[in-house]
Design a protein around this motif. Structure first.
Motif, mmCIF file in Angstrom:
data_model
loop_
_atom_site.group_PDB
_atom_site.id
_atom_site.type_symbol
_atom_site.label_atom_id
_atom_site.label_comp_id
_atom_site.label_asym_id
_atom_site.label_seq_id
_atom_site.Cartn_x
_atom_site.Cartn_y
_atom_site.Cartn_z
ATOM 1 N N ALA A 4 0.821 -1.216 0.000
ATOM 2 C CA ALA A 4 0.000 0.000 0.000
ATOM 3 C C ALA A 4 0.854 1.265 0.000
ATOM 4 C CB ALA A 4 -0.947 -0.008 1.198
ATOM 5 N N SER A 5 1.879 1.268 0.829
ATOM 6 C CA SER A 5 2.741 2.453 0.902
ATOM 7 C C SER A 5 3.962 2.136 1.754
ATOM 8 C CB SER A 5 1.993 3.639 1.539
ATOM 9 O OG SER A 5 2.871 4.737 1.674
ATOM 10 N N ASP A 6 5.057 2.811 1.462
ATOM 11 C CA ASP A 6 6.232 2.665 2.325
ATOM 12 C C ASP A 6 5.985 3.359 3.659
ATOM 13 O OD1 ASP A 6 8.176 4.736 -0.031
ATOM 14 O OD2 ASP A 6 6.196 5.019 0.861
ATOM 15 N N ASN A 7 4.947 4.189 3.716
ATOM 16 C CA ASN A 7 4.559 4.756 5.004
ATOM 17 C C ASN A 7 4.033 3.683 5.950
ATOM 18 O OD1 ASN A 7 5.018 7.587 4.636
ATOM 19 N ND2 ASN A 7 3.323 7.558 3.181
ATOM 20 N N ALA A 8 3.684 2.535 5.383
ATOM 21 C CA ALA A 8 3.106 1.457 6.204
ATOM 22 C C ALA A 8 4.185 0.517 6.730
ATOM 23 C CB ALA A 8 2.108 0.670 5.354
ATOM 24 N N ALA A 84 2.168 16.845 -8.056
ATOM 25 C CA ALA A 84 3.074 17.015 -6.910
ATOM 26 C C ALA A 84 2.342 16.742 -5.604
ATOM 27 C CB ALA A 84 3.645 18.432 -6.900
ATOM 28 N N HIS A 85 3.055 16.167 -4.669
ATOM 29 C CA HIS A 85 2.466 15.885 -3.355
ATOM 30 C C HIS A 85 1.989 17.160 -2.695
ATOM 31 C CE1 HIS A 85 2.124 14.230 0.738
ATOM 32 N NE2 HIS A 85 1.893 13.106 0.089
ATOM 33 N N ILE A 86 2.737 18.250 -2.903
ATOM 34 C CA ILE A 86 2.343 19.525 -2.284
ATOM 35 C C ILE A 86 1.035 20.033 -2.876
ATOM 36 C CG2 ILE A 86 4.672 20.251 -1.616
ATOM 37 C CD1 ILE A 86 4.708 22.077 -4.104
ATOM 38 N N GLU A 88 -1.354 17.683 -4.350
ATOM 39 C CA GLU A 88 -2.435 16.702 -4.262
ATOM 40 C C GLU A 88 -2.680 16.127 -2.868
ATOM 41 O OE1 GLU A 88 -3.504 14.997 -8.457
ATOM 42 O OE2 GLU A 88 -2.066 13.692 -7.410
ATOM 43 N N ASP A 89 -1.687 16.150 -2.022
ATOM 44 C CA ASP A 89 -1.806 15.336 -0.797
ATOM 45 C C ASP A 89 -1.405 16.020 0.503
ATOM 46 O OD1 ASP A 89 -0.954 12.560 -2.769
ATOM 47 O OD2 ASP A 89 -2.787 12.719 -1.567
ATOM 48 N N GLU A 90 -1.376 17.353 0.504
ATOM 49 C CA GLU A 90 -0.973 18.024 1.758
ATOM 50 C C GLU A 90 -2.056 18.985 2.255
ATOM 51 O OE1 GLU A 90 3.132 19.363 1.479
ATOM 52 O OE2 GLU A 90 3.768 17.364 0.835
ATOM 53 N N ALA A 173 11.127 13.274 -0.050
ATOM 54 C CA ALA A 173 10.533 12.264 0.834
ATOM 55 C C ALA A 173 11.135 10.887 0.549
ATOM 56 C CB ALA A 173 9.017 12.235 0.671
ATOM 57 N N ARG A 174 11.496 10.650 -0.701
ATOM 58 C CA ARG A 174 12.130 9.383 -1.090
ATOM 59 C C ARG A 174 13.496 9.648 -1.761
ATOM 60 N NH1 ARG A 174 6.622 8.819 -2.190
ATOM 61 N NH2 ARG A 174 5.614 7.232 -0.882
ATOM 62 N N ILE A 175 14.188 10.630 -1.303
ATOM 63 C CA ILE A 175 15.459 11.033 -1.927
ATOM 64 C C ILE A 175 16.495 9.919 -1.883
ATOM 65 C CG2 ILE A 175 16.482 12.075 0.133
ATOM 66 C CD1 ILE A 175 17.505 14.359 -1.724
ATOM 67 N N ALA A 324 -2.777 0.364 -10.786
ATOM 68 C CA ALA A 324 -2.614 0.348 -9.323
ATOM 69 C C ALA A 324 -1.189 0.760 -8.982
ATOM 70 C CB ALA A 324 -2.894 -1.042 -8.767
ATOM 71 N N ARG A 325 -1.007 1.202 -7.739
ATOM 72 C CA ARG A 325 0.332 1.543 -7.251
ATOM 73 C C ARG A 325 0.761 0.510 -6.230
ATOM 74 N NH1 ARG A 325 2.068 6.458 -3.208
ATOM 75 N NH2 ARG A 325 1.057 5.046 -1.743
ATOM 76 N N LEU A 326 1.923 -0.078 -6.453
ATOM 77 C CA LEU A 326 2.472 -1.048 -5.508
ATOM 78 C C LEU A 326 3.818 -0.517 -5.017
ATOM 79 C CD1 LEU A 326 1.061 -2.816 -8.102
ATOM 80 C CD2 LEU A 326 1.366 -4.586 -6.368
HETATM 81 C C1 THR Z 1 -0.581 10.525 0.802
HETATM 82 C C2 THR Z 1 0.074 9.361 0.126
HETATM 83 O O1 THR Z 1 0.214 9.589 -1.209
HETATM 84 C C3 THR Z 1 1.438 9.140 0.659
HETATM 85 N N1 THR Z 1 2.234 10.334 0.343
HETATM 86 C C4 THR Z 1 1.984 7.879 0.004
HETATM 87 O O2 THR Z 1 2.813 7.978 -0.880
HETATM 88 O O3 THR Z 1 1.542 6.804 0.350
#
Ligand code: THR
Ligand code: PLP
Length: 350
Positions: A4-8, A84-86, A88-90, A173-175, A324-326
């Motif tokens: 789902a995300s590297d945030n997970a 851009a995240h700034i 779409e997602d902030e 964020a992923r530099i 999809a995004r993996l």
């Molecule tokens: C918000 C969402 O896109 C998060 N930045 C992610 O990449 O999972």
């Protein structure tokens, strides 16, 4: 099979150990802890920028929004990609923290192109006091589509920013994933190309929640300290941010985690392509964007795979292609990837 995300992803054991080690006795608060001295020096060394100003915050949104607020006046606009995240997602954090600066979306695909950037900047010409004034250019590296600008592509953008005397911000964020992909130095990918401020992300690459904000000209950084405090992003128990970042920087743990995440994604992308998936963006780093018939997604999800749909949602005609995004984080192992690909291959061949 968690994509789902590297945030997970989990926190790296070395980072948890460093937090435990830091949790003894007392340490000065608000960034005056000794570990922050180590972090500052290590990042200055890593970026080959001995005078750089270095700050830690807990989220990537804070890193972006506070850095841009420091670089951009309320009456200016930030030039960025439409995805851009700034943008779409902030939740308008950059606009909020800058006191109302706009974002000007530079038309294009997953990476900004120089001609479109030049046009967007020139479009703000001759507007006098009536239009938004030109402000920073913001580049995401790794992009939100999982691609990586090469050094020439970055230089083409930064040279245009310099032509119009505009500062350059990099959402890093992923530099780590980008720099191991390009096999270059962080200096080569940032200030040596004219980047003025960068977020050096850690949260998506093994940390609990720390991003470093680096200003290569310290004279432009003082304001960031005020903005971080008034934005309620200065941690009183700052040692726990410093401990994470220090562990991340020691023995190149940041590089090790990024290499593993990227390798996982490469393996995943290869398997998806072999199974007939359409790869939507070049999988340069740790994210794979792939389209499959919805019914195949349903089989994968039913088997326990977790990932986000990207070009629609999972409900709809079974044979319709859906992107999809993996995302692969540092903690996934080959068995996870192979299990997913085995289920995929079985689903496709049935
Ligand atoms: C918000 C969402 O896109 C998060 N930045 C992610 O990449 O999972
Ligand atoms: C490219 C990019 N920048 C910034 C962020 C913001 O990070 P956070 O969600 O920690 O605010 C994210 C989040 O994943 C991201 O993908």
């Amino acid at each position: 099979m968690f994509f789902a995300s590297d945030n997970a992803g989990p926190v790296h054991p070395k980072v948890m150990a460093a937090l435990h080690e830091a949790n003894t006795g007392h340490a000065l608060p608000y960034g005056d802890d000794e570990l922050m001295d180590e972090v500052r020096q290590r990042l200055r060394d890593l970026f080959e920028a001995p005078d750089a100003a270095v700050y830690l915050v807990a989220t990537g949104t804070a890193a972006n929004a506070l850095a841009l607020a420091t670089m951009c006046k309320p009456w200016q606009t930030v030039f960025c990609s439409p995805v851009a995240h700034i943008q779409e997602d902030e939740c308008n954090a950059p606009e909020f923290y800058s006191g109302g600066a706009k974002l000007t979306l530079v038309p294009g695909g997953d990476r900004m192109c120089p001609e479109a950037l030049r046009s967007a900047i020139k479009a703000e010409e001759n507007r006098g006091v009536h239009g938004p004034q030109r402000g920073p250019v913001s580049i995401t590296q790794v992009t939100e589509s999982g691609t990586v600008y090469d050094l020439d592509e970055l230089r083409a953008l930064t040279e245009i920013a310099q032509e119009f005397q505009l500062p350059v911000h990099m959402d890093g964020a992923r530099i780590a994933n980008a720099v191991v992909k390009l096999d270059c130095t962080l200096a080569q990918m940032t200030w040596k190309l004219g980047v003025d401020a960068v977020s050096f992300g850690g949260t998506k690459n093994g940390l609990m929640g720390v991003e470093a904000v680096i200003f290569f000209d310290p004279a432009k950084a003082q304001e960031f300290e005020y903005r971080r405090k008034r934005g309620a992003h200065l941690f009183s128990k700052h040692r726990y941010l410093s401990a994470q970042m220090a562990a991340y920087l020691r023995d190149d743990l940041w590089r090790e985690c990024a290499l593993k995440a990227n390798a996982n994604a490469r393996r995943l992308a290869q398997g998806l392509e072999q199974a007939g998936a359409e790869i939507l963006h070049r999988p340069d780093a740790n994210m794979v964007f792939a389209a499959l018939p919805r019914r195949i997604h349903h089989r994968l999800l039913a088997a326990g795979a977790q990932y986000y749909p990207w070009t629609g949602d999972f409900n709809g005609p079974a044979d319709e292609m859906l992107g999809a995004r993996l995302v692969c984080d540092w903690s996934l192992d080959t068995a996870d990837i192979n299990r997913f690909l085995d289920i995929l291959q079985t689903s496709v061949s049935e």
